[in-house]
Each structure stands twice: as C-alpha cells, then as structure tokens.
Design an enzyme around this catalytic site. Structure first.
Site, PDB file in Angstrom:
ATOM      1  N   LYS A  16      -0.478  -0.473  -6.398  1.00  0.00           N
ATOM      2  CA  LYS A  16       0.703   0.169  -6.835  1.00  0.00           C
ATOM      3  C   LYS A  16       0.475   1.306  -7.841  1.00  0.00           C
ATOM      4  O   LYS A  16      -0.299   0.835  -8.833  1.00  0.00           O
ATOM      5  CB  LYS A  16       1.703  -0.712  -7.431  1.00  0.00           C
ATOM      6  CG  LYS A  16       2.039  -1.758  -6.333  1.00  0.00           C
ATOM      7  CD  LYS A  16       3.042  -1.112  -5.216  1.00  0.00           C
ATOM      8  CE  LYS A  16       3.573  -2.236  -4.290  1.00  0.00           C
ATOM      9  NZ  LYS A  16       4.572  -1.739  -3.368  1.00  0.00           N
ATOM     10  N   HIS A  25       5.739  -1.946   7.626  1.00  0.00           N
ATOM     11  CA  HIS A  25       6.005  -2.333   6.344  1.00  0.00           C
ATOM     12  C   HIS A  25       6.175  -4.125   6.225  1.00  0.00           C
ATOM     13  O   HIS A  25       6.949  -4.496   7.058  1.00  0.00           O
ATOM     14  CB  HIS A  25       7.306  -1.767   5.598  1.00  0.00           C
ATOM     15  CG  HIS A  25       7.574  -2.227   4.300  1.00  0.00           C
ATOM     16  ND1 HIS A  25       8.741  -3.311   4.274  1.00  0.00           N
ATOM     17  CD2 HIS A  25       6.902  -2.547   3.150  1.00  0.00           C
ATOM     18  CE1 HIS A  25       8.483  -3.615   3.199  1.00  0.00           C
ATOM     19  NE2 HIS A  25       7.768  -3.212   2.325  1.00  0.00           N
TER      20      HIS A  25
END
Length: 375
Positions: free
Chosen positions: A175, A306
């Site tokens: 991230k 996802h």
C-alpha cells in the site's frame, strides 16, 4: 424430464473479526477508521432434487446489514424457480427491488444468491466452476496484498513478503498513498531492494492522490518496474486515470470500488485502465461479472479481480488473457477448505462448484439469519 425447483433458501449475516486492525491510505489521510471486521452475506440454496449451492457477498466497514436486509426482502421470490435459469432468476430479483436501482447494495445483496446458483449449477454438473464456465488454464498467477498494509512496519512487510514467496505466491503488492509521498517511496524502495528485480511488485494508493501527485509518483517509480499502480485517483475519475495510463509506462489498474457493469463500461470506453479489477460481489455477482469480462477482453484489457479469491480464482481461470488473482488469507476461517499456491500460481481446485463448505466457526459468527421455503 421435469425441471428441478428451488425448495429452500437460507440467508445469513456473518461478521468476520480481523486479528489486527487494518489501515491503508484512507486511514492515514483521515477518511476512514482502521478496519476491524468484515460483514458477509451468505446464501445457501437447496432444490427439490437435493442439489445445494452456497454463495457470498461482503462489505468492509458499513453496508453489511443493508445487504442482508435487501436480500431478506426479495429472497422469497426464489422459491419454486428453476435454478438453472440463473439469468431469469437474476432479473426476477432485480425487478423485485427495482425502486432501489441496479447497483450498490441493491445488487450486492443479490450477488450472494447469484454466486450460490452458479455454485449449485457447477456442483450438479460435477465440475469446478472454472470448468463449467470454460477455463483457459488450471492455475492463475497470484499476488499477496495482506502483508503490505500501511499499519505494518517496513521490516514486517519485508518479512511477510518473503513468507508469501515461500508459500508459493508469485507477486507482492504494498500500500502507498500516505500524506508524505516521500515515505511511500522509501517503503517501496526498501521492498524492491529486499525482493530483487525479478519478483513482480505492485502498489495500491486506494484513491488518495490528486492528478498531479499521481503523475509525479508514477514518473518517480518507473525505475522499479512495477506490474501496476492501483487506484491512484478517485475510483470515478475515468478521465484522470486515462491521462495517467497514456502518460506512464507503468500500467494503471483500477475498478474494484465500482458497483455495476455500467460504471466499468465508462472506464473501458475512456481507456482509463490497462488492468481492470472488478469484484464479483460488488458488481452484483457472477452473472454481471461475466458480461463485464467479455467487454474487458474485447477492449484488450488485462484482468486482476479484487479480493474474494474463493470466487475470483474460477472467474480468472475462464478469462482469455492471462490474469492475476489477489491472495487474501483473511477469509480462511469461514471455510473448511483451502486454496493451494505453488510456483507463483493459485491452483484451481478439482472440487465441484466453488469447492468450499462453511466452517463451524462461520456458523458461530452468524449474527442474523432467515429462511424461505421448506427445509
């Protein structure tokens, strides 16, 4: 031969607690609180002939109770339907809730039912869902995200990346999107140095940049040879994503937050992504996902669904172009079975349907349930 009919439907609202509160860029920029649990909607369908199917949808943070409430309102329309007529059943449920539209909660509530019907159909055929759909491969490239969240110190991120590779996972995603972009670059450089140049590496900004910041970051990271930059901009900024995709060598990936096929069509038509990342539970189930996959393939896009690998492994295996599947072990406590990873790939199980049964722990985490028809 008389058609089989749906005899019984069980809907369950389940709350999965996370071992450690999870933070991405949306938390560090003050837009959300750390995630501590995930809400699931499970649908279990049984037919007159005794065939069974199980499916699920989910919501992170808010929305789980709303999905359950909507499914509860329309669920009785399933009784007596032919489970083979998945498209017809889907339309019946859409019209039952027509006043709340065809996206978001309205169709995410239907996703659990739709997935259950596909699971049932594949089980009845004695095939894994991927085989029923017409698979192109028996395994799919896989990457791990769960070890790369921003709440984890960089040494932990590196250690978990190493473990993921030892476990047979092929790529690593971390991230980014913090208020201090320099810190993102430091973490990324540390991970790339730790992994070496040959390990596939992705980054995910979770929609936290404006257009200039995303462009500057994209240019700064060209040297790292990333597989993609994910969600650099607001999920609905198709024009901005298109500008990035045209300006950068690194591919742009997005789409996970969109909640309908129509919203993805806008991305496709704008050429806003090199890699499209639909989420079957979020777009309303497998039925709309398959429509979207056809459009994405026609546009020449790569696919990386996802989350929810338990569903998406099968859908990715049936996509014509070589895809990626996101590895998350968070859902493991919900099921009795596990998916195998080997040599950088996730193996399509040979079990019929999705290949999963609900665990006793999943039953214990049930917070509400409703049944229709005869058990």
């Amino acid at each position: 031969m008389a058609a089989d009919r749906i005899r019984h439907v069980s809907l369950s609202s389940v709350t999965l607690p996370l071992d450690v509160p999870v933070s991405d860029a949306k938390v560090l920029t003050g837009r959300q609180k750390p995630m501590t649990e995930i809400a699931f909607l499970f649908a279990e369908i049984t037919t007159e002939d005794g065939h069974e199917g199980t499916g699920f949808s989910y919501s992170k943070r808010a929305g789980g109770p709303a999905q359950y409430a909507h499914a509860k309102e329309v669920g009785d329309n399933l009784i007596g339907q032919d489970p083979s007529d998945i498209g017809k059943v889907y339309d019946t449920l859409l019209w039952a809730g027509a006043s709340v539209g065809r996206s978001g909660v309205a169709t995410q509530a239907l996703a659990a039912i739709d997935v259950a019907l596909w699971d049932l159909k594949a089980k009845r055929a004695g095939l894994p869902l991927a085989k029923l759909l017409g698979s192109y491969r028996d395994s799919v490239r896989t990457y791990n995200t769960s070890g790369g969240f921003l709440h984890a110190p960089i040494e932990e991120v590196k250690a978990r990346a190493t473990q993921s590779l030892k476990d047979g996972i092929g790529g690593i995603k971390i991230k980014v999107g913090q208020p201090d972009t320099k810190e993102d670059l430091r973490r990324l450089a540390a991970v790339r140095e730790h992994l070496g140049d040959d390990v596939p590496l992705m980054v995910d900004a979770n929609q936290q940049w404006d257009r200039p910041t995303a462009l500057r970051f994209g240019r700064a990271v060209e040297e790292f040879g990333l597989v993609w930059i994910e969600e650099p901009l607001d999920a609905y900024d198709a024009e901005g994503h298109a500008q990035l995709a045209a300006a950068l060598d690194t591919p742009i990936a997005t789409g996970e937050m969109l909640s309908s096929v129509a919203e993805h069509v806008r991305l496709i038509e704008a050429r806003a992504a090199d890699i499209i990342q639909p989420d079957a539970p979020r777009v309303g189930g497998i039925t709309p996902f398959l429509r979207l996959a056809t459009l994405a393939d026609h546009a020449g896009l790569q696919l990386a669904p996802h989350f929810a690998m338990e569903i998406h492994l099968h859908l990715a295996a049936a996509y014509p172009r070589e895809p990626w599947v996101e590895h998350f072990e968070w859902l493991n406590p919900l099921f009795n079975e596990r998916l195998e990873t080997r040599d950088g790939r996730m193996i399509v199980p040979d079990r019929p349907g999705l290949g999963f049964t609900l665990s006793e722990q999943c039953r214990k985490w049930t917070v509400d349930s409703v049944e229709f028809g005869k058990a």
